[in-house]
Design a protein around this motif. Structure first.
Motif, PDB file in Angstrom:
ATOM      1  N   LEU A 345       0.786  -1.148  -0.114  1.00 17.16           N
ATOM      2  CA  LEU A 345       0.083  -0.145  -0.064  1.00 17.16           C
ATOM      3  C   LEU A 345       1.065   1.250   0.223  1.00 17.16           C
ATOM      4  O   LEU A 345       2.148   1.060   0.456  1.00 17.16           O
ATOM      5  N   TYR A 347       0.969   5.841   0.578  1.00 16.03           N
ATOM      6  CA  TYR A 347       0.519   6.923   1.622  1.00 16.03           C
ATOM      7  C   TYR A 347       1.067   8.131   0.973  1.00 16.03           C
ATOM      8  O   TYR A 347       2.245   8.471   0.558  1.00 16.03           O
ATOM      9  N   CYS A 356      -3.552   3.244   6.518  1.00 18.22           N
ATOM     10  CA  CYS A 356      -3.000   1.754   5.936  1.00 18.22           C
ATOM     11  C   CYS A 356      -2.287   1.123   6.906  1.00 18.22           C
ATOM     12  O   CYS A 356      -2.369  -0.280   6.817  1.00 18.22           O
TER      13      CYS A 356
END
Length: 421
Positions: A345, A347, A356
């Motif tokens: 993931l 950010y 996350c």
């Protein structure tokens, strides 16, 4: 190939070279050179510097051998004068500089190594082919203009603002063979220079699977502090330029707000910035292979906070250990890796970092699945047998004077038998 030679003579040109330079273009160059040394007569042409900020001469000039590779070092003209460099470089974005000032900016960016450049001018015919690492460097820019058709260029871009110097428009036209590290780098260069769509190919670096090494007794005290803890691990230089300032700020904010005294942030790498004196932040400095592998085995989530990168080697190594990745969305390469692998993931700010992290920490099955997918991605696309075959094909095309990189009428010794991962 030179008449009577057993192997083609291939020169690698890179700003600096050594065992302590594990990352970046320098580490990439060293690993490729070592893997090609059995098939080619390899010489690395580089400087006496190891510090990419100052370009201070720290190693003797002349020939040495490093892990079976011949290294020819040349002294730099002097240390980089940062104030003078920035005085010219900052003007690039406010006005159109004449070509001579743009060249001066590149010279001051360095490394300024006149003897290396003179060697290329006077002795380039002694080499059958060249592999040039790091486009935006003074020696490589000169090398391209001297031996362009005999060169395989590995640009190794990490978001350099110098990429937009107008003098590069002419320099890049000398490159007939280009290996991009990632699809994102390929798109960046093709858009910036309006390159032919078929020029070059994406060829990354090989990632070795973990191997058993001798235990490191100095690591034991750090391993004990990680025992039974959820751990976020970062591999690389601990510095603001790599995003470690934001990472430590976000981490401390997170554990304070979420009241997570079970969470640790492990920073593995040489430290070039002050760190908050907090017991949940562990920074043992640069460690050996045993400690790194053991740390990754203990890792819950690998974090990649850098806004820049052309290879993102630490991320690939983390995936090889089956760990999910939490990455900085400002780095196009990291986001591309995560999208292609389904292994991580990303950010943009603290709010996304928090969400996350909450998701990954609360779902062990998701972490495991992302780690498995990340490992499969690395095993599929970052194998040394594929990488070496790609370099061999490109070098054969250069030596044979063909227009593509197919490994036909090979001048290089055949690949050793390698079992696919």
């Amino acid at each position: 190939m030179r008449k009577g030679a057993d192997k083609p003579r291939v020169a690698f040109v890179v700003p600096c070279y050594g065992l302590d330079l594990a990352g970046g273009a320098e580490g990439h160059c060293r690993q490729v050179a070592e893997h090609l040394a059995e098939r080619c007569d390899v010489t690395v042409l580089t400087t006496c510097a190891t510090d990419k900020l100052s370009w201070r001469n720290s190693l003797p000039a002349g020939v040495t051998f490093l892990k079976g590779v011949r290294v020819l070092r040349f002294a730099t003209a002097g240390e980089r004068q940062l104030l003078q460099f920035h005085a010219i470089h900052d003007r690039i974005f406010t006005t159109q500089l004449p070509p001579e000032q743009e060249f001066e900016s590149i010279r001051r960016q360095g490394p300024d190594c006149p003897q290396l450049i003179e060697h290329l001018k006077q002795r380039h015919a002694e080499y059958d082919a060249f592999v040039l690492f790091a486009l935006v460097s003074y020696p490589v820019i000169h090398a391209l203009s001297v031996i362009g058709e005999k060169a395989l260029l590995v640009p190794s871009l990490e978001g350099e603002s110098s990429l937009y110097l107008h003098i590069l428009d002419g320099v890049i036209r000398h490159a007939r063979h280009v290996f991009y590290n990632t699809e994102e780098e390929r798109l960046l260069l093709q858009r910036r220079f309006v390159l032919p769509h078929g020029l070059g190919k994406v060829v990354g670096i090989g990632i070795d699977p973990p191997v058993e090494t001798e235990p490191d007794p100095l690591w034991a005290q750090w391993a004990e502090r990680l025992e039974g803890r959820l751990t976020l691990s970062y591999l690389g230089k601990v510095e603001a330029g790599s995003g470690c300032d934001n990472l430590t700020e976000y981490f401390l904010r997170y554990i304070r707000q979420q009241q997570r005294d079970d969470l640790r942030l492990l920073l593995l790498g040489s430290r070039n910035m002050p760190l908050p004196p907090h017991p949940s932040i562990l920074a043992p400095g640069r460690v050996g292979e045993y400690a790194k592998d053991d740390a990754l085995r203990r890792t819950t989530i690998a974090v990649s906070p850098s806004p820049h990168g052309s290879r993102c080697l630490a991320t690939l190594e983390s995936w090889m250990h089956g760990k999910p990745v939490l990455a900085n969305a400002c780095c196009r390469v990291l986001v591309g890796h995560c999208l292609r692998s389904n292994g991580g993931l990303w950010y943009e700010d603290y709010a996304e970092f928090r969400e996350c992290l909450n998701l990954l920490l609360s779902d062990p099955d998701l972490r495991e699945k992302m780690g498995v997918q990340g490992r499969a991605y690395v095993q599929r696309g970052y194998r040394w047998d594929y990488v070496v075959a790609a370099y061999a094909g490109a070098l054969n095309a250069i030596i044979n004077g063909t227009g593509d990189t197919k490994d036909t009428e090979s001048c290089l010794a055949p690949l050793s038998s390698v079992s696919p991962n």
